[in-house]
Design a protein around this motif. Structure first.
Motif, PDB file in Angstrom:
ATOM      1  N   ARG A   1       0.999  -1.205   0.038  1.00 10.72           N
ATOM      2  CA  ARG A   1       0.098  -0.028  -0.039  1.00 10.72           C
ATOM      3  C   ARG A   1       1.258   1.489  -0.093  1.00 10.72           C
ATOM      4  NH1 ARG A   1      -4.374  -0.190   4.347  1.00 10.72           N
ATOM      5  NH2 ARG A   1      -2.931  -1.079   5.702  1.00 10.72           N
ATOM      6  N   VAL A   2       1.850   1.178  -0.748  1.00 17.13           N
ATOM      7  CA  VAL A   2       3.021   2.320  -0.985  1.00 17.13           C
ATOM      8  C   VAL A   2       2.284   3.131  -2.146  1.00 17.13           C
ATOM      9  CG1 VAL A   2       5.278   3.134  -1.508  1.00 17.13           C
ATOM     10  CG2 VAL A   2       4.633   1.168   0.193  1.00 17.13           C
ATOM     11  N   GLY A   3       2.181   4.258  -2.173  1.00 15.62           N
ATOM     12  CA  GLY A   3       1.677   5.195  -3.516  1.00 15.62           C
ATOM     13  C   GLY A   3       2.456   6.318  -3.354  1.00 15.62           C
ATOM     14  N   VAL A   4       1.966   7.391  -4.323  1.00 17.30           N
ATOM     15  CA  VAL A   4       2.721   8.593  -4.435  1.00 17.30           C
ATOM     16  C   VAL A   4       1.605   9.791  -4.179  1.00 17.30           C
ATOM     17  CG1 VAL A   4       3.855   9.973  -6.123  1.00 17.30           C
ATOM     18  CG2 VAL A   4       3.893   7.690  -6.514  1.00 17.30           C
ATOM     19  N   SER A   5       2.110  10.897  -3.423  1.00 19.56           N
ATOM     20  CA  SER A   5       1.089  11.997  -3.185  1.00 19.56           C
ATOM     21  C   SER A   5       0.633  12.314  -4.549  1.00 19.56           C
ATOM     22  CB  SER A   5       1.958  12.917  -2.590  1.00 19.56           C
ATOM     23  OG  SER A   5       2.880  13.439  -3.232  1.00 19.56           O
ATOM     24  N   TRP A   6      -0.656  13.197  -4.475  1.00 14.14           N
ATOM     25  CA  TRP A   6      -1.483  13.838  -5.289  1.00 14.14           C
ATOM     26  C   TRP A   6      -0.571  14.658  -6.505  1.00 14.14           C
ATOM     27  CZ3 TRP A   6      -1.770  18.951  -6.504  1.00 14.14           C
ATOM     28  CH2 TRP A   6      -1.237  19.679  -5.348  1.00 14.14           C
ATOM     29  N   ASP A   7       0.553  15.154  -6.103  1.00 13.86           N
ATOM     30  CA  ASP A   7       1.494  15.916  -6.679  1.00 13.86           C
ATOM     31  C   ASP A   7       2.592  15.278  -7.159  1.00 13.86           C
ATOM     32  OD1 ASP A   7       2.921  15.905  -4.415  1.00 13.86           O
ATOM     33  OD2 ASP A   7       3.020  17.954  -4.208  1.00 13.86           O
ATOM     34  N   GLY A   8       2.742  14.004  -7.045  1.00 16.36           N
ATOM     35  CA  GLY A   8       3.602  13.193  -7.618  1.00 16.36           C
ATOM     36  C   GLY A   8       5.077  13.188  -6.931  1.00 16.36           C
TER      37      GLY A   8
ATOM     38  N   VAL B   1       3.676   7.921  -0.036  1.00 16.48           N
ATOM     39  CA  VAL B   1       2.710   7.881   1.109  1.00 16.48           C
ATOM     40  C   VAL B   1       2.685   6.546   1.254  1.00 16.48           C
ATOM     41  CG1 VAL B   1       1.754  10.032   0.644  1.00 16.48           C
ATOM     42  CG2 VAL B   1       0.921   7.883  -0.556  1.00 16.48           C
ATOM     43  N   ALA B   2       2.573   6.111   2.487  1.00 15.16           N
ATOM     44  CA  ALA B   2       2.412   4.713   2.884  1.00 15.16           C
ATOM     45  C   ALA B   2       1.552   4.481   4.368  1.00 15.16           C
ATOM     46  CB  ALA B   2       3.803   4.055   3.108  1.00 15.16           C
ATOM     47  N   PRO B   3       1.321   3.392   4.706  1.00 16.97           N
ATOM     48  CA  PRO B   3       0.581   3.324   5.926  1.00 16.97           C
ATOM     49  C   PRO B   3       1.918   3.468   7.156  1.00 16.97           C
ATOM     50  CG  PRO B   3       0.028   1.515   4.686  1.00 16.97           C
ATOM     51  CD  PRO B   3       1.103   2.175   3.922  1.00 16.97           C
ATOM     52  N   PRO B   4       1.376   3.820   8.398  1.00 15.36           N
ATOM     53  CA  PRO B   4       2.608   3.905   9.282  1.00 15.36           C
ATOM     54  C   PRO B   4       3.178   2.625   9.710  1.00 15.36           C
ATOM     55  CG  PRO B   4       0.370   4.934  10.045  1.00 15.36           C
ATOM     56  CD  PRO B   4       0.114   4.248   8.896  1.00 15.36           C
ATOM     57  N   GLY B   5       4.551   2.816   9.707  1.00 16.04           N
ATOM     58  CA  GLY B   5       5.779   1.734  10.039  1.00 16.04           C
ATOM     59  C   GLY B   5       5.649   0.890   8.722  1.00 16.04           C
ATOM     60  N   VAL B   6       5.384   1.170   7.508  1.00 14.51           N
ATOM     61  CA  VAL B   6       5.714   0.341   6.240  1.00 14.51           C
ATOM     62  C   VAL B   6       7.128   0.758   5.991  1.00 14.51           C
ATOM     63  CG1 VAL B   6       5.377  -0.091   3.750  1.00 14.51           C
ATOM     64  CG2 VAL B   6       3.361  -0.080   5.583  1.00 14.51           C
ATOM     65  N   LEU B   7       7.484   2.130   5.853  1.00 12.35           N
ATOM     66  CA  LEU B   7       8.559   2.554   5.249  1.00 12.35           C
ATOM     67  C   LEU B   7       9.634   2.859   6.452  1.00 12.35           C
ATOM     68  CD1 LEU B   7       7.372   5.540   2.813  1.00 12.35           C
ATOM     69  CD2 LEU B   7       8.265   2.993   2.346  1.00 12.35           C
ATOM     70  N   ASP B   8      11.016   2.649   6.422  1.00 13.11           N
ATOM     71  CA  ASP B   8      11.763   2.850   7.266  1.00 13.11           C
ATOM     72  C   ASP B   8      12.209   4.535   7.460  1.00 13.11           C
ATOM     73  OD1 ASP B   8      13.598   3.759   5.433  1.00 13.11           O
ATOM     74  OD2 ASP B   8      14.742   1.787   5.542  1.00 13.11           O
TER      75      ASP B   8
ATOM     76  N   ARG C   1      12.620   3.981   2.942  1.00  8.51           N
ATOM     77  CA  ARG C   1      12.824   2.631   2.200  1.00  8.51           C
ATOM     78  C   ARG C   1      12.072   1.630   2.584  1.00  8.51           C
ATOM     79  NH1 ARG C   1      19.478   2.954   1.585  1.00  8.51           N
ATOM     80  NH2 ARG C   1      19.606   5.326   0.645  1.00  8.51           N
ATOM     81  N   LEU C   2      11.988   0.798   1.843  1.00 12.88           N
ATOM     82  CA  LEU C   2      11.114  -0.583   2.036  1.00 12.88           C
ATOM     83  C   LEU C   2      11.630  -1.709   1.357  1.00 12.88           C
ATOM     84  CD1 LEU C   2       8.296  -1.904   2.713  1.00 12.88           C
ATOM     85  CD2 LEU C   2       7.570  -1.196   0.619  1.00 12.88           C
ATOM     86  N   ASP C   3      11.735  -2.705   2.269  1.00  9.13           N
ATOM     87  CA  ASP C   3      12.259  -3.986   1.652  1.00  9.13           C
ATOM     88  C   ASP C   3      11.155  -4.776   0.874  1.00  9.13           C
ATOM     89  OD1 ASP C   3      13.229  -6.633   1.034  1.00  9.13           O
ATOM     90  OD2 ASP C   3      13.505  -7.162   3.291  1.00  9.13           O
ATOM     91  N   LEU C   4      11.145  -5.089  -0.243  1.00  5.85           N
ATOM     92  CA  LEU C   4       9.877  -5.222  -1.083  1.00  5.85           C
ATOM     93  C   LEU C   4       9.857  -6.882  -1.068  1.00  5.85           C
ATOM     94  CD1 LEU C   4      10.018  -3.274  -4.210  1.00  5.85           C
ATOM     95  CD2 LEU C   4       8.490  -2.992  -2.554  1.00  5.85           C
TER      96      LEU C   4
END
Length: 356
Positions: A314-321, A325-332, A336-339
């Motif tokens: 559930r990682v996305g991009v803000s409306w202005d690109g 944006v991601a749920p709390p705790g998903v990104l460090d 960054r994120l381990d996929l």
């Protein structure tokens, strides 16, 4: 953007009527024809004229006032050889750019031919449609078989494929799938080069923001796209035997053509006046950077599975690109994120048990 807002209703109306008219004309042109066989020459010419005119009008409604094609003679050479067109996939507008530039048959999802209004016009292009398979490996195998069969039918419209299989941000080239290269036929590498600022036509937008993105493009004073058709690429015996090698080499050809032109011009000027050691050193550095750009930086080891992993997380991009944006705790802490835990085939949606 605000200055052009009053023109948006007119632009939308122009888009609708251009799609409606091409659907009517193309439906009449293919009336009673078997679309698995070549159309009579006059019918095919009607489809080409109607489709290219309609998509040209559509692009102007999105402020692409001066789309350009470079190297059209390479495409004609490729047609004579029975080649497949290979292009980089950047935007949802690619389909309109491709049809406007060289009106080919493409590879698309089967639902497109059933779209209201536009579906009638799409069928006339004699596209290949992605088989409806739940198993992705079976789907890829079926698609490769369809492409190989069509590649052998030289009297059908030229087939063009985006082997990345998904959209990128326009600044890199994703991994190429090998399905388009299984046939071992020559290809025409084609580079779609968009102006990516201020609002980028590339698919760097969060799901649900498509209408906002289209509105921003319509309200820019000018968007730009250049279609650069490169010389036909004839595979070697090793490449015909190894589709993955063939795909990788064609990918490098497109990346080499995607080097910034400004850098090339600067190197030419530097070479012209390189009379001392400092200038020669500068030229050497610029050549090294160009080689890095051509062979390393724009190539990324990613594909559609990584996009699906981001969707699972559930990682996305803000409306202005401009930010993730991601749920709390998903990104460090560094964003960054381990996929790996979210990759298709590994990730289990909450509430569902993993199949044994």
């Amino acid at each position: 953007m605000v200055l052009l807002l009053p023109t948006v209703p007119l632009r939308i109306l122009v888009c609708f009527w251009s799609m409606a008219l091409v659907s009517v004309v193309n439906s009449l042109a293919i009336w009673g024809c078997d679309l698995e066989r070549p159309l009579p020459r006059w019918r095919r010419r009607v489809v080409e004229l109607a489709s290219q005119t309609s998509t040209g009008v559509f692009l102007r409604a999105f402020s692409f006032w001066r789309p350009r094609v470079v190297g059209r003679e390479n495409l004609e050479r490729g047609r004579a050889m029975g080649a497949i067109g290979i292009f980089n996939h950047v935007s949802y507008l690619d389909a309109f750019v491709v049809v406007w530039a060289w009106c080919c048959a493409g590879v698309t999802f089967s639902f497109s031919k059933d779209l209201p209004v536009a579906g009638y016009g799409i069928r006339a292009l004699q596209n290949l449609y992605v088989p409806a398979e739940r198993d992705r490996s079976k789907q890829a195998g079926s698609m490769a078989a369809l492409i190989k069969t069509r590649a052998a039918q030289h009297d059908m419209p030229m087939l063009s494929v985006a082997p990345e299989g998904t959209l990128s941000n326009g600044r890199v080239l994703l991994n190429f799938k090998s399905g388009a290269f299984v046939a071992g036929t020559p290809v025409v590498p084609i580079l779609l080069r968009y102006k990516l600022r201020p609002a980028s036509p590339a698919w760097t937008i969060p799901p649900g923001s498509e209408l906002w993105h289209a509105l921003r493009l319509m309200c820019q004073f000018e968007n730009r796209v250049t279609v650069e058709m490169l010389p036909p690429y004839v595979p070697s015996a090793a490449e015909r035997a190894d589709p993955a090698l063939y795909a990788a080499n064609v990918r490098r050809v497109i990346v080499s053509a995607a080097r910034p032109r400004r850098g090339r011009q600067q190197r030419s000027r530097c070479a012209a006046r390189c009379g001392d050691g400092r200038s020669r050193a500068r030229l050497t550095i610029m050549r090294a950077r160009a080689q890095a750009d051509a062979l390393g930086v724009p190539l990324v080891d990613q594909d559609r599975s990584h996009f699906l992993a981001l969707c699972n997380a559930r990682v996305g991009v803000s409306w202005d690109g401009r930010r993730l944006v991601a749920p709390p705790g998903v990104l460090d802490a560094e964003g960054r994120l381990d996929l790996a835990p979210y990759m298709p085939g590994v990730f289990v949606k909450p509430g569902k048990a993993k199949a044994q």
